[in-house]
Design an enzyme around this catalytic site. Sequence first.
Site, short mmCIF file in Angstrom:
data_model
loop_
_atom_site.label_atom_id
_atom_site.label_comp_id
_atom_site.label_asym_id
_atom_site.label_seq_id
_atom_site.Cartn_x
_atom_site.Cartn_y
_atom_site.Cartn_z
N ASP A 46 -15.24 -2.31 3.27
CA ASP A 46 -15.64 -2.26 2.00
C ASP A 46 -16.89 -2.98 1.65
OD1 ASP A 46 -14.71 -1.77 -0.73
OD2 ASP A 46 -14.82 -3.82 -1.16
N ASP B 136 4.47 3.43 -3.53
CA ASP B 136 4.88 2.33 -2.58
C ASP B 136 4.69 2.95 -0.93
OD1 ASP B 136 7.40 3.69 -2.36
OD2 ASP B 136 7.76 2.83 -4.30
N ASP C 297 -8.18 -0.59 5.15
CA ASP C 297 -9.25 -1.05 4.43
C ASP C 297 -9.48 -2.38 4.62
OD1 ASP C 297 -11.21 -0.72 2.18
OD2 ASP C 297 -10.02 0.80 1.24
N ASP D 14 5.99 7.13 -5.72
CA ASP D 14 7.13 5.82 -6.15
C ASP D 14 8.44 6.10 -5.80
OD1 ASP D 14 8.28 3.75 -7.11
OD2 ASP D 14 8.05 4.74 -9.19
N GLU E 295 -18.46 1.12 4.13
CA GLU E 295 -18.91 1.72 2.77
C GLU E 295 -20.34 1.32 2.82
OE1 GLU E 295 -17.89 1.49 -1.75
OE2 GLU E 295 -17.41 -0.15 -0.77
N HIS F 225 -11.52 7.32 -4.16
CA HIS F 225 -11.14 6.39 -5.38
C HIS F 225 -11.90 5.96 -6.31
CE1 HIS F 225 -12.16 3.57 -2.53
NE2 HIS F 225 -12.07 2.35 -3.40
N ASP F 226 -13.06 5.89 -5.95
CA ASP F 226 -14.13 5.51 -6.99
C ASP F 226 -15.09 6.47 -7.63
OD1 ASP F 226 -13.65 2.90 -6.18
OD2 ASP F 226 -15.07 2.75 -4.28
#
Length: 564
Positions: A202, A31, A100, A23, A256, A331-332
């Site tokens: 995705d 960001d 993505d 950040d 994915e 991230h999952d």
Amino acid sequence: MISEQTWWKEGIVYQIYPRSYKDTTGSGVGDLQGIIEKLDYIASLGVTIIWLNPVYDSPNDDNGYDIRDYRKIMTEFGTMEDFNLLLTEMKARGLRLVMDLVVNHCSDEHQWFQESRKSRDNPYRDYFHWWPAEKGIPPKRWSYFDVDENAWKYDAQTDAYYLHYFAVKQPDLKWENPEVRREIYDMMHFWFQKGVDGFRMDVIPFISKDISYPELDAKEPHEFIAFYANGPKIHEYLNELNREVISKYDAFTVGEGPGISINQALDFVHEDRKEMDMFFHFDLMSLDRQPGEVFMMRKAPWKLSEFKKIFNDWDSAFAKAGWGSLFLANHDFPRAVSRWGNDSAAYWKNSATLLQTFLLTMRGTPYFYQGDEIGMSNVRFTDIDDYKDINTINRYENIKKNGGDLIAFMESEKHAARENARTPMHWDASQHGGFTTGEPWIRLNPNYASGVNVASQEVEEYSILHYFRKITTVRKSNLALVYGDYECLHPEHEEVYAYTRTLGGECFLILLNFSDVTVTYSLPSHIQYNRKTKIISNDLILDDQTYKEFMLGAWQAVVYKLEN
Ligand code: GLC
């Protein structure tokens, strides 16, 4: 036979979850400027491709996987100027960018859905899957993030239900409508023309649906997922997308692939089919989950023989055609070192570096998740208020509503939750790990203050970070580790994962001790060599004096080159 050489097969991918990377404004949310600030660091790791989780405008019901505007940058992350600068600065460092692509669904705040729900004759009506209420209750469909696990949501305005395989705010797009496909292809061209190098797609197998909506026998989530992944037009759409968009650029796609079974693998990635270049299968991600369940951990620990079988089977699926992707975390899912290694103090460093060695010596394109390079581990939240993820929160609500076992659920989430991966990156030992000067959007793992951070590992001689840089160099300087044939030496061995990678006259032997104890490992008799050279090891070699026997310390990884 050597697979046709390309940059994305030889690449090493580094996944960035922008919300939790760096950040620069003090907002508590990472960001794009933060990523720009860290590009020299990223390049120094030896990775060559960045996969960026969604950065598009979004109300963030599912952290960017609910897109409101596909051509705008999320305000919290910055502006399109920041994005353009990111791309320019990446290119200056020889880094490629993979975005993505979230096109099974969008946000209910997207203009398409806002229009679609207005009236049954709205021009956008057919952009989504609607079931008119006069036909009765629609046949059951399971939803991932819905509190009631119901993928149909009644919308009073037009007296109809809309389909959402994910959250209520993520309506599924209707790919059967050619207009929808045209919009998506145009949007992809928009990003390619900016210079991006590919897309991670995705939940891509879900885009084609049986729009007659038959009643299903499916009883548990896995059965639904397999059904969702086998829509009647999936190959037609992927082929069209490839022809209309991907084939026009020097780009690659990685899907994915929930629900894609191994015997269907080549239908998606065989070179002759011109659909996708590779995809993430879910077999490893299900290994430690309860049968039939998607998120709950199983009781019995996973076995190394099971782990190897998954990699052996998938490697052989792509041995002659297609190409695989390799990942241990994203991230999952929980952190790699906590899940497949041992993150307790004694074994943390060796197991984190062993897993790096593993991914970088296997056949397929390796994907690392931010923080893997410093051995970031599971945060294991115990309080539901610490969780921000719609997945955990709505499943908690579901269990509470149905009088289920909340204690068992919270215990399982400590090991299974997506938040384990999503806590902010640890840059140094200062407050909030140097991630933000404000209040972080989610609590950090407190171990940032005790060695699990970039700054400390930069100055430590034998750190996980320095090892990562060495092993990426090893990968990049030895094509045999990318394209070479793979042979697993003892598939049933429960402590040691041993394999060779061979290309032309070159042979590498990789020995990985996936256990907390020292093990003596003997090579099978068919492996013959005259001389071996140690290429890299994550620990001191205990004893490799004899021809066939190797003594491996706990979580030790060694790569040898064998010569005749
Ligand atoms: C994929 C993403 C995940 C997201 C879901 C819905 O599985 O990786 O983060 O929640 O799709 O878009």
